[in-house]
Design a protein around this motif. Structure first.
Motif, PDB file in Angstrom:
ATOM      1  N   ALA A  28       0.885  -1.156  -0.014  1.00  0.00           N
ATOM      2  CA  ALA A  28      -0.112  -0.063   0.191  1.00  0.00           C
ATOM      3  C   ALA A  28       0.751   1.104   0.057  1.00  0.00           C
ATOM      4  O   ALA A  28       0.531   2.408  -0.839  1.00  0.00           O
ATOM      5  CB  ALA A  28      -0.885  -0.089   1.149  1.00  0.00           C
ATOM      6  N   ILE A  29       1.932   1.415   0.823  1.00  0.00           N
ATOM      7  CA  ILE A  29       2.897   2.426   0.665  1.00  0.00           C
ATOM      8  C   ILE A  29       3.811   2.589  -0.425  1.00  0.00           C
ATOM      9  O   ILE A  29       3.628   3.721  -0.847  1.00  0.00           O
ATOM     10  CB  ILE A  29       3.703   2.329   2.153  1.00  0.00           C
ATOM     11  CG1 ILE A  29       2.772   2.401   3.433  1.00  0.00           C
ATOM     12  CG2 ILE A  29       4.884   3.267   1.980  1.00  0.00           C
ATOM     13  CD1 ILE A  29       3.599   1.986   4.697  1.00  0.00           C
ATOM     14  N   GLN A  30       4.091   1.402  -0.910  1.00  0.00           N
ATOM     15  CA  GLN A  30       4.865   1.639  -2.071  1.00  0.00           C
ATOM     16  C   GLN A  30       4.300   2.007  -3.352  1.00  0.00           C
ATOM     17  O   GLN A  30       4.706   2.809  -4.214  1.00  0.00           O
ATOM     18  CB  GLN A  30       5.826   0.148  -2.317  1.00  0.00           C
ATOM     19  CG  GLN A  30       7.077   0.037  -1.329  1.00  0.00           C
ATOM     20  CD  GLN A  30       7.627  -1.286  -1.495  1.00  0.00           C
ATOM     21  OE1 GLN A  30       7.185  -1.999  -2.261  1.00  0.00           O
ATOM     22  NE2 GLN A  30       8.778  -1.254  -0.979  1.00  0.00           N
ATOM     23  N   ASN A  31       2.865   1.331  -3.614  1.00  0.00           N
ATOM     24  CA  ASN A  31       2.177   1.914  -4.844  1.00  0.00           C
ATOM     25  C   ASN A  31       1.532   3.137  -4.568  1.00  0.00           C
ATOM     26  O   ASN A  31       1.251   3.724  -5.533  1.00  0.00           O
ATOM     27  CB  ASN A  31       0.956   0.769  -4.860  1.00  0.00           C
ATOM     28  CG  ASN A  31       1.412  -0.418  -4.998  1.00  0.00           C
ATOM     29  OD1 ASN A  31       2.554  -0.865  -5.924  1.00  0.00           O
ATOM     30  ND2 ASN A  31       0.799  -1.558  -4.948  1.00  0.00           N
ATOM     31  N   GLY A  32       1.421   3.620  -3.418  1.00  0.00           N
ATOM     32  CA  GLY A  32       1.077   4.948  -3.197  1.00  0.00           C
ATOM     33  C   GLY A  32      -0.305   5.320  -3.966  1.00  0.00           C
ATOM     34  O   GLY A  32      -0.710   6.571  -4.101  1.00  0.00           O
TER      35      GLY A  32
END
Length: 70
Positions: A28-32
């Motif tokens: 979730a954080i990496q895909n933004g």
């Protein structure tokens, strides 16, 4: 947030192992992606509700420190 969305997110991760939960958070954080942000909010809500007062204070300190560096 829609209660149905909150319920769906919790159902989706219920029973997940720590590794699976970590993968969900990191993805979730990496895909933004905006669509993943409510999921992170629900996970944080679960963490917050199960944290002691001192753990909550530590989280607030981490947030404050992290936001100062942005």
């Amino acid at each position: 947030m829609n209660l149905n969305l909150r319920h769906a997110i919790i159902q989706n991760v219920s029973g997940n192992t720590q590794d699976e939960l970590k993968d969900t958070i990191v993805d979730a954080i990496q895909n933004g992606e905006e669509k993943m942000l409510p999921g992170l909010g629900v996970l944080f809500e679960v963490i917050w509700q199960n944290a002691s007062a001192s753990d909550q204070q530590e989280m607030l300190q981490m947030l404050e420190d992290g936001l100062k560096n942005k």
